[in-house]
Design a protein around this motif. Sequence first.
Motif, PDB file in Angstrom:
ATOM      1  N   SER A   1      28.586  30.977  31.169  1.00 55.93           N
ATOM      2  CA  SER A   1      29.579  31.671  30.342  1.00 55.93           C
ATOM      3  C   SER A   1      28.983  32.919  29.699  1.00 55.93           C
ATOM      4  O   SER A   1      29.650  33.956  29.603  1.00 55.93           O
TER       5      SER A   1
ATOM      6  N   THR B   1      36.303  35.104  34.466  1.00 55.04           N
ATOM      7  CA  THR B   1      36.354  33.827  35.170  1.00 55.04           C
ATOM      8  C   THR B   1      35.699  33.940  36.541  1.00 55.04           C
ATOM      9  O   THR B   1      35.699  35.014  37.155  1.00 55.04           O
ATOM     10  N   ASP B   2      35.158  32.810  37.009  1.00 53.75           N
ATOM     11  CA  ASP B   2      34.650  32.701  38.378  1.00 53.75           C
ATOM     12  C   ASP B   2      35.691  32.084  39.301  1.00 53.75           C
ATOM     13  O   ASP B   2      35.493  32.017  40.514  1.00 53.75           O
ATOM     14  N   SER B   3      36.791  31.611  38.721  1.00 52.45           N
ATOM     15  CA  SER B   3      37.793  30.867  39.475  1.00 52.45           C
ATOM     16  C   SER B   3      38.698  31.786  40.289  1.00 52.45           C
ATOM     17  O   SER B   3      39.195  32.794  39.785  1.00 52.45           O
ATOM     18  N   ALA B   4      38.936  31.401  41.536  1.00 56.07           N
ATOM     19  CA  ALA B   4      39.869  32.162  42.376  1.00 56.07           C
ATOM     20  C   ALA B   4      41.304  31.951  41.911  1.00 56.07           C
ATOM     21  O   ALA B   4      42.124  32.868  41.953  1.00 56.07           O
ATOM     22  N   GLU B   5      41.621  30.747  41.453  1.00 49.50           N
ATOM     23  CA  GLU B   5      42.983  30.422  41.032  1.00 49.50           C
ATOM     24  C   GLU B   5      43.361  31.077  39.716  1.00 49.50           C
ATOM     25  O   GLU B   5      44.525  31.416  39.494  1.00 49.50           O
ATOM     26  N   LEU B   6      42.388  31.258  38.825  1.00 52.15           N
ATOM     27  CA  LEU B   6      42.679  31.751  37.481  1.00 52.15           C
ATOM     28  C   LEU B   6      42.385  33.236  37.306  1.00 52.15           C
ATOM     29  O   LEU B   6      42.482  33.759  36.203  1.00 52.15           O
ATOM     30  N   GLY B   7      42.065  33.915  38.382  1.00 50.33           N
ATOM     31  CA  GLY B   7      41.682  35.316  38.276  1.00 50.33           C
ATOM     32  C   GLY B   7      42.804  36.246  37.872  1.00 50.33           C
ATOM     33  O   GLY B   7      42.550  37.351  37.384  1.00 50.33           O
TER      34      GLY B   7
ATOM     35  N   ARG C   1      41.466  40.783  32.109  1.00 50.80           N
ATOM     36  CA  ARG C   1      40.988  39.603  32.828  1.00 50.80           C
ATOM     37  C   ARG C   1      40.058  40.040  33.947  1.00 50.80           C
ATOM     38  O   ARG C   1      40.458  40.759  34.869  1.00 50.80           O
TER      39      ARG C   1
ATOM     40  N   SER D   1      37.698  39.098  37.143  1.00 50.59           N
ATOM     41  CA  SER D   1      37.418  38.119  38.190  1.00 50.59           C
ATOM     42  C   SER D   1      36.086  38.474  38.828  1.00 50.59           C
ATOM     43  O   SER D   1      35.960  39.524  39.475  1.00 50.59           O
TER      44      SER D   1
ATOM     45  N   LEU E   1      34.782  36.903  41.232  1.00 47.74           N
ATOM     46  CA  LEU E   1      34.917  36.672  42.667  1.00 47.74           C
ATOM     47  C   LEU E   1      35.333  37.944  43.395  1.00 47.74           C
ATOM     48  O   LEU E   1      34.835  38.254  44.478  1.00 47.74           O
TER      49      LEU E   1
END
Length: 237
Positions: A7, A62-68, A92, A94, A96
């Motif tokens: 984080s 975020t590292d998340s693909a879904e939450l980017g 935000r 991302s 990724l």
Amino acid sequence: MPKRSRSHELEELSVARFNALLPAKWVSRAKLPDYGIDREVEVFDEEGNSTGLTFLVQLRATDSAELGDRVVLETDELDYYRQLDLPVIVARYSSLYDSFFWQWDITIRSRVRPKEGQSSVTYRYKKTELWGEATPAAIRRTLEVRRALSSYPQGAAVPVRLDLSRLPPEMHYATERVLGQAIAHCAGVLTRPRDTRLVQVDIVPEVDFLAVRIDTIASVTFDLPSADAGLIANSAL
């Protein structure tokens, strides 16, 4: 042995990537202590002269693909942003895709519309809210409009601009005529814009609804029942 958390790494990465997207002349400062605001950005022109325009930034990474493309905000945070003198961008990041989505807090609030007692809301960014080359100019434009609104002469006529890009061509003439009639009936209250730097109200009609907005600062949408849509067509007769 001490180990850095992901984080913390992500937070520093988002700050570095955000600062890299800003024009070279703009100044980005850390906000300490951090009460929900990460950066304060001051806008300078191409020659390095101060414009007096400043905004705040809340960075979420975020590292998340879904939450980017979405962010969860506490309603208390949105209330806090509204109390601040400077406007807030919620960005935000991302990791990724190494990209940012962004939007003003006032726009987010108007779209999610928290209900009484609701503790948090989720805002999903639109594809058009992806940070691009034109974003700094859009940010500066909004800040300039916001400043102009604060000193807009009381009782002065409000410039109205009609955006027909979302209407079929056969409706353009009739819609223009309706606006012209409205301005004629509201002489001294409404006027045609003579300078794009001035505060102006944008009217964006579509077949079944009408959007009225001032830049990204304020907007309202009206549904147009099919019976009312005929008023525009009939006005050309």
